[in-house]
Design an enzyme around this catalytic site. Structure first.
Site, PDB file in Angstrom:
ATOM      1  N   GLY A   1       0.653  -1.368  -0.232  1.00 33.99           N
ATOM      2  CA  GLY A   1      -0.222   0.069   0.135  1.00 33.99           C
ATOM      3  C   GLY A   1       0.441   0.952   0.145  1.00 33.99           C
TER       4      GLY A   1
ATOM      5  N   SER B   1       5.351  -6.357  -1.965  1.00 33.61           N
ATOM      6  CA  SER B   1       5.676  -4.205  -1.426  1.00 33.61           C
ATOM      7  C   SER B   1       5.472  -4.081  -0.238  1.00 33.61           C
ATOM      8  CB  SER B   1       4.197  -3.844  -2.079  1.00 33.61           C
ATOM      9  OG  SER B   1       4.522  -1.872  -2.799  1.00 33.61           O
ATOM     10  N   MET B   2       4.989  -2.509   0.175  1.00 31.54           N
ATOM     11  CA  MET B   2       5.526  -2.404   0.486  1.00 31.54           C
ATOM     12  C   MET B   2       5.428  -3.436   2.352  1.00 31.54           C
ATOM     13  SD  MET B   2       7.138   0.467   1.867  1.00 31.54           S
ATOM     14  CE  MET B   2       7.403   1.208   3.152  1.00 31.54           C
TER      15      MET B   2
ATOM     16  N   HIS C   1       9.139  -4.873  -5.676  1.00 27.63           N
ATOM     17  CA  HIS C   1       9.188  -4.339  -6.692  1.00 27.63           C
ATOM     18  C   HIS C   1       9.390  -2.437  -6.340  1.00 27.63           C
ATOM     19  CE1 HIS C   1       4.369  -3.512  -6.346  1.00 27.63           C
ATOM     20  NE2 HIS C   1       5.197  -2.384  -5.618  1.00 27.63           N
TER      21      HIS C   1
ATOM     22  N   ASP D   1       7.482  -6.779 -11.208  1.00 26.34           N
ATOM     23  CA  ASP D   1       7.303  -7.327  -9.439  1.00 26.34           C
ATOM     24  C   ASP D   1       7.818  -8.669 -10.016  1.00 26.34           C
ATOM     25  OD1 ASP D   1       5.368  -5.791  -9.054  1.00 26.34           O
ATOM     26  OD2 ASP D   1       3.593  -7.280  -9.881  1.00 26.34           O
TER      27      ASP D   1
END
Length: 266
Positions: free
Chosen positions: A138, A167-168, A192, A241
């Site tokens: 997010g 991600s985060m 990523h 990704d």
């Protein structure tokens, strides 16, 4: 002609005069006296809604309805209280220094988790805090706020990937205490580069682009500290990704152990 007499006693035949009287009075007592085509029409009108009702009931029986669980509640007695109270399970786990990150990272969830981290730190900074992660990632800014707080407090943060840390969320997974970052065998991790967008005047877009590039550089530097990978390799690996299994994430340096076997918790 003959008319059908429908009543409690069944059907019978009547005389012609009786039939005419029955046909004339069918509007007053249609359920008992019906004649000829009127009887057949009434029968069709009656059976049609009954048939539709039966079909609807059959469809209801065949429909699978899932029980709405919502947030589970468990009984918990506050020390000093006379009786137990029903609290949601996440609130109960907070009291055991267990935090769940199970949604997209945004300012609201980040503020809530930061508040819990600070509270648990003030309560006892000698005990570890367990952060279970199952999140698609997010907001980078919200995630960095959590990351800075994790580094700020003295309590050890043990991170566990129980589903997806993308991600985060993968950044927060790797931000746990070295040697105590873990994942379940079938969990996945994805890294990523940061994404963003801007609109407006050209100068504003240029400023936003510079900020995104600055954030990307900072994230790569921190990933490098977490994993031991070189800056150049991370630039390449973060370009698209990049999904990893639990064992691949361990080899990469994002986690330290893959949890296998049964839990020993009582």
């Amino acid at each position: 002609m003959r008319c059908g007499f429908v009543g409690a006693g069944g059907a019978c035949a009547g005389s012609a005069s009786f039939a005419r009287a029955a046909c004339e009075n069918r509007s007053e007592n249609r359920s008992r006296f019906l004649c000829g085509s009127s009887y057949r029409a009434f029968l069709g009108q009656t059976l049609e809604p009954v048939s539709a009702t039966v079909k609807a009931a059959s469809a209801d029986r065949n429909r699978i309805v899932m029980m709405p669980i919502g947030v589970p509640k468990v009984a918990y007695r506050v020390p000093g209280s006379a009786q137990a109270e029903w609290v949601d399970i996440y609130n109960r786990l907070y009291r055991e220094r267990i935090i769940f990150l199970g949604q997209e990272i945004d300012d609201e969830i980040a503020n809530q988790i930061i508040a819990v981290l600070l509270y648990l730190e003030s309560e006892d900074n000698t005990k570890p805090i367990y952060l279970y992660i199952n999140s698609p990632g997010g907001s980078v800014i919200a995630g960095l706020a959590m990351y800075d707080t994790m580094r700020h407090i003295q309590s050890e943060i043990i991170t566990i990937n129980v589903g997806l840390a993308a991600s985060m969320a993968s950044f927060l997974l790797g931000a746990g205490e070295k040697g105590k970052r873990m994942a379940l065998p079938h969990s996945r991790t994805m890294i990523h580069q940061p994404m963003g967008g801007a609109q407006g005047q050209a100068s504003d877009i240029k400023v936003e682009a510079q900020q995104i590039l600055r954030i990307k550089k900072n994230l790569i530097n921190e990933y490098s500290k977490m994993t031991g990978q070189s800056y150049d390799k991370l630039v390449k690996d973060l370009d698209r990704d990049n999904f990893m299994s639990a064992y691949e994430a361990k080899d990469y340096g994002l986690i330290d152990n893959v949890i296998e076997g049964k839990s020993t918790a009582m």
